[in-house]
Write a protein that holds these residues in place. Structure first.
Motif, mmCIF file in Angstrom:
data_model
loop_
_atom_site.group_PDB
_atom_site.id
_atom_site.type_symbol
_atom_site.label_atom_id
_atom_site.label_comp_id
_atom_site.label_asym_id
_atom_site.label_seq_id
_atom_site.Cartn_x
_atom_site.Cartn_y
_atom_site.Cartn_z
ATOM 1 N N GLY A 264 2.641 111.547 -19.046
ATOM 2 C CA GLY A 264 2.783 110.522 -18.040
ATOM 3 C C GLY A 264 1.443 109.898 -17.690
ATOM 4 O O GLY A 264 0.424 110.577 -17.633
ATOM 5 N N GLY A 265 1.427 108.590 -17.453
ATOM 6 C CA GLY A 265 0.203 107.885 -17.108
ATOM 7 C C GLY A 265 -0.515 107.275 -18.288
ATOM 8 O O GLY A 265 -1.414 106.433 -18.095
ATOM 9 N N GLU A 266 -0.173 107.672 -19.529
ATOM 10 C CA GLU A 266 -0.795 107.051 -20.698
ATOM 11 C C GLU A 266 -0.296 105.613 -20.839
ATOM 12 O O GLU A 266 0.780 105.252 -20.361
ATOM 13 N N THR A 267 -1.086 104.815 -21.536
ATOM 14 C CA THR A 267 -0.728 103.414 -21.763
ATOM 15 C C THR A 267 -0.085 103.245 -23.130
ATOM 16 O O THR A 267 -0.672 103.602 -24.160
ATOM 17 N N LEU A 268 1.111 102.721 -23.125
ATOM 18 C CA LEU A 268 1.842 102.405 -24.355
ATOM 19 C C LEU A 268 1.725 100.900 -24.603
ATOM 20 O O LEU A 268 1.979 100.101 -23.698
ATOM 21 N N THR A 269 1.339 100.528 -25.804
ATOM 22 C CA THR A 269 1.211 99.117 -26.148
ATOM 23 C C THR A 269 2.087 98.800 -27.351
ATOM 24 O O THR A 269 2.010 99.488 -28.381
ATOM 25 N N ALA A 270 2.936 97.794 -27.205
ATOM 26 C CA ALA A 270 3.816 97.347 -28.289
ATOM 27 C C ALA A 270 3.344 95.975 -28.765
ATOM 28 O O ALA A 270 3.139 95.063 -27.955
ATOM 29 N N VAL A 271 3.172 95.838 -30.075
ATOM 30 C CA VAL A 271 2.780 94.560 -30.670
ATOM 31 C C VAL A 271 3.880 94.143 -31.635
ATOM 32 O O VAL A 271 4.080 94.780 -32.676
ATOM 33 N N ARG A 272 4.605 93.104 -31.265
ATOM 34 C CA ARG A 272 5.718 92.613 -32.069
ATOM 35 C C ARG A 272 5.209 91.574 -33.068
ATOM 36 O O ARG A 272 4.622 90.564 -32.693
ATOM 37 N N THR B 117 13.413 97.017 -25.056
ATOM 38 C CA THR B 117 13.402 96.227 -26.287
ATOM 39 C C THR B 117 12.492 95.038 -26.043
ATOM 40 O O THR B 117 12.691 94.258 -25.107
ATOM 41 N N TYR B 118 11.478 94.900 -26.885
ATOM 42 C CA TYR B 118 10.468 93.862 -26.683
ATOM 43 C C TYR B 118 10.916 92.565 -27.353
ATOM 44 O O TYR B 118 11.188 92.526 -28.557
ATOM 45 N N THR B 119 10.991 91.504 -26.553
ATOM 46 C CA THR B 119 11.470 90.212 -27.042
ATOM 47 C C THR B 119 10.373 89.163 -27.086
ATOM 48 O O THR B 119 10.601 88.069 -27.597
ATOM 49 N N SER B 120 9.208 89.471 -26.532
ATOM 50 C CA SER B 120 8.105 88.516 -26.529
ATOM 51 C C SER B 120 7.154 88.814 -27.678
ATOM 52 O O SER B 120 7.007 89.965 -28.102
ATOM 53 N N GLY B 121 6.505 87.784 -28.177
ATOM 54 C CA GLY B 121 5.511 87.974 -29.216
ATOM 55 C C GLY B 121 4.223 88.532 -28.649
ATOM 56 O O GLY B 121 4.028 88.633 -27.438
ATOM 57 N N GLY B 122 3.329 88.936 -29.530
ATOM 58 C CA GLY B 122 2.037 89.439 -29.087
ATOM 59 C C GLY B 122 2.101 90.851 -28.565
ATOM 60 O O GLY B 122 2.992 91.627 -28.892
ATOM 61 N N SER B 123 1.137 91.189 -27.701
ATOM 62 C CA SER B 123 0.939 92.554 -27.224
ATOM 63 C C SER B 123 1.457 92.724 -25.801
ATOM 64 O O SER B 123 1.173 91.898 -24.934
ATOM 65 N N THR B 124 2.201 93.816 -25.555
ATOM 66 C CA THR B 124 2.720 94.130 -24.219
ATOM 67 C C THR B 124 2.392 95.573 -23.889
ATOM 68 O O THR B 124 2.744 96.486 -24.637
ATOM 69 N N ALA B 125 1.714 95.794 -22.755
ATOM 70 C CA ALA B 125 1.309 97.144 -22.346
ATOM 71 C C ALA B 125 2.210 97.667 -21.236
ATOM 72 O O ALA B 125 2.618 96.919 -20.338
ATOM 73 N N THR B 126 2.534 98.965 -21.291
ATOM 74 C CA THR B 126 3.380 99.627 -20.309
ATOM 75 C C THR B 126 2.766 100.982 -19.966
ATOM 76 O O THR B 126 2.317 101.705 -20.860
ATOM 77 N N THR B 127 2.740 101.342 -18.682
ATOM 78 C CA THR B 127 2.282 102.670 -18.278
ATOM 79 C C THR B 127 3.450 103.648 -18.355
ATOM 80 O O THR B 127 4.521 103.405 -17.787
ATOM 81 N N ILE B 128 3.268 104.748 -19.064
ATOM 82 C CA ILE B 128 4.332 105.731 -19.245
ATOM 83 C C ILE B 128 4.582 106.466 -17.931
ATOM 84 O O ILE B 128 3.643 106.928 -17.274
ATOM 85 N N ALA B 129 5.852 106.570 -17.537
ATOM 86 C CA ALA B 129 6.223 107.223 -16.280
ATOM 87 C C ALA B 129 5.773 108.685 -16.260
ATOM 88 O O ALA B 129 5.690 109.342 -17.311
ATOM 89 N N SER B 130 5.536 109.211 -15.063
ATOM 90 C CA SER B 130 4.925 110.532 -14.908
ATOM 91 C C SER B 130 5.757 111.657 -15.503
ATOM 92 O O SER B 130 5.209 112.674 -15.933
ATOM 93 N N HIS B 131 7.095 111.506 -15.540
ATOM 94 C CA HIS B 131 7.934 112.607 -16.021
ATOM 95 C C HIS B 131 8.354 112.458 -17.478
ATOM 96 O O HIS B 131 9.138 113.267 -17.982
ATOM 97 N N VAL B 132 7.836 111.464 -18.173
ATOM 98 C CA VAL B 132 8.178 111.259 -19.584
ATOM 99 C C VAL B 132 7.278 112.128 -20.456
ATOM 100 O O VAL B 132 6.062 112.197 -20.244
ATOM 101 N N ARG B 133 7.876 112.800 -21.444
ATOM 102 C CA ARG B 133 7.133 113.703 -22.313
ATOM 103 C C ARG B 133 7.183 113.309 -23.783
ATOM 104 O O ARG B 133 6.473 113.895 -24.613
ATOM 105 N N ALA B 134 8.028 112.353 -24.140
ATOM 106 C CA ALA B 134 8.097 111.915 -25.532
ATOM 107 C C ALA B 134 8.703 110.510 -25.583
ATOM 108 O O ALA B 134 9.407 110.086 -24.661
#
Length: 276
Positions: free
Chosen positions: A121-129, A62-79
């Protein structure tokens, strides 16, 4: 550890991934194998196991900070499953004795959306709140709109919750900010999308009553007012209340920032299980 992402997979590797002895008796039709491979019935092939992992998914974020936050998706995540709300709009400020802004509206709530999206896995997920909309000052002035909240995977925008509109003034009464809309990528699935609630309008001429801000699934709108400043919203994605006055100006309440929660799944096309 995950099974190989390409090439040959052995039953020994499948056993190890399932925390069995490498030489344990195993069948491709075993429920544990079908669950690991994501094939509940019908034909199942070794190649269906490419990249599959028996490891639990990462904990939701759950993103609590403003602006943009990037996360690398874990290798075994598929959705991923996303829950998004845009920022709430600010309430209109009021000053009735100036002959204007009698009907000061509350801010609108951000649009809310739930969507699922297959990833690697390995893709970059970016959340902008999205940021909140501020209440209008005592000049008087209208409230500002909240900003959009959205999630991208790589260069693809998965889903967006638009910010709620700022409250405004209508001499005959009204002025509630509009609720934010939503949008999603065509590859997203099991999408549930709702336009945010609109703010409540204020009273008509010489009523000196400001409307309440709109609530969201994760926030409460700011209180309306009677010859007072508008209430600030609380939580996430809600609108601020409209200010009102028959004398000195009263400010509108602030909206609240948006909301983003990401849930991870180790199989593609998971059964929908998210709600606000």
């Amino acid at each position: 550890m995950a099974l190989p992402s390409s090439g040959q997979i052995t039953l020994n590797q499948v056993n190890v991934e399932l925390n069995n002895s490498g030489t344990a008796q195993i069948s491709m039709n075993d429920s544990t194998v079908r669950s690991l491979f994501g094939i509940s019935s019908g034909e199942i092939k070794m190649s269906d196991g490419h990249g599959k992992s028996n490891a639990p998914p990462p904990s939701p974020i759950t993103y609590t900070s403003g602006g943009s936050t990037a996360t690398t998706i874990a290798s075994h995540v598929r959705a991923i499953g996303v829950q998004i709300i845009g920022g709430g709009g600010g309430g209109c400020g009021g000053r009735g004795n100036a002959g204007a802004n009698f009907g000061t509206g509350g801010g609108g709530a951000g649009g809310n959306i739930i969507a699922y999206f297959n990833v690697s896995g390995g893709e970059t997920l970016t959340a902008v709140r999205g940021s909140r909309g501020n209440g209008g000052n005592t000049t008087p002035s209208f409230g500002s709109a909240g900003s959009n909240s959205y999630v991208t995977v790589g260069s693809t925008t998965v889903a967006t919750g638009n910010g709620g509109g700022g409250g405004f003034a209508v001499e005959t009464g009204g002025g509630g900010g509009s609720g934010g809309g939503t949008s999603s990528n065509g590859s997203a699935y099991n999408v549930t999308a709702n336009t945010g609630n609109s703010g409540t309008g204020g009273a008509g001429a010489y009523g000196f009553v400001g409307g309440a801000g709109a609530s969201s699934p994760e926030g409460t709108g700011g209180a309306g007012s009677s010859n007072a400043a508008g209430g600030h919203a609380s939580g996430n994605g809600a609108g601020g209340g409209g200010g009102s006055s028959n004398g000195a100006g009263k400010a509108g309440g602030n909206g609240t920032a948006g909301y983003i929660k990401i849930t991870f799944y180790t199989t593609a096309n998971p059964t929908p299980n998210l709600s606000f």
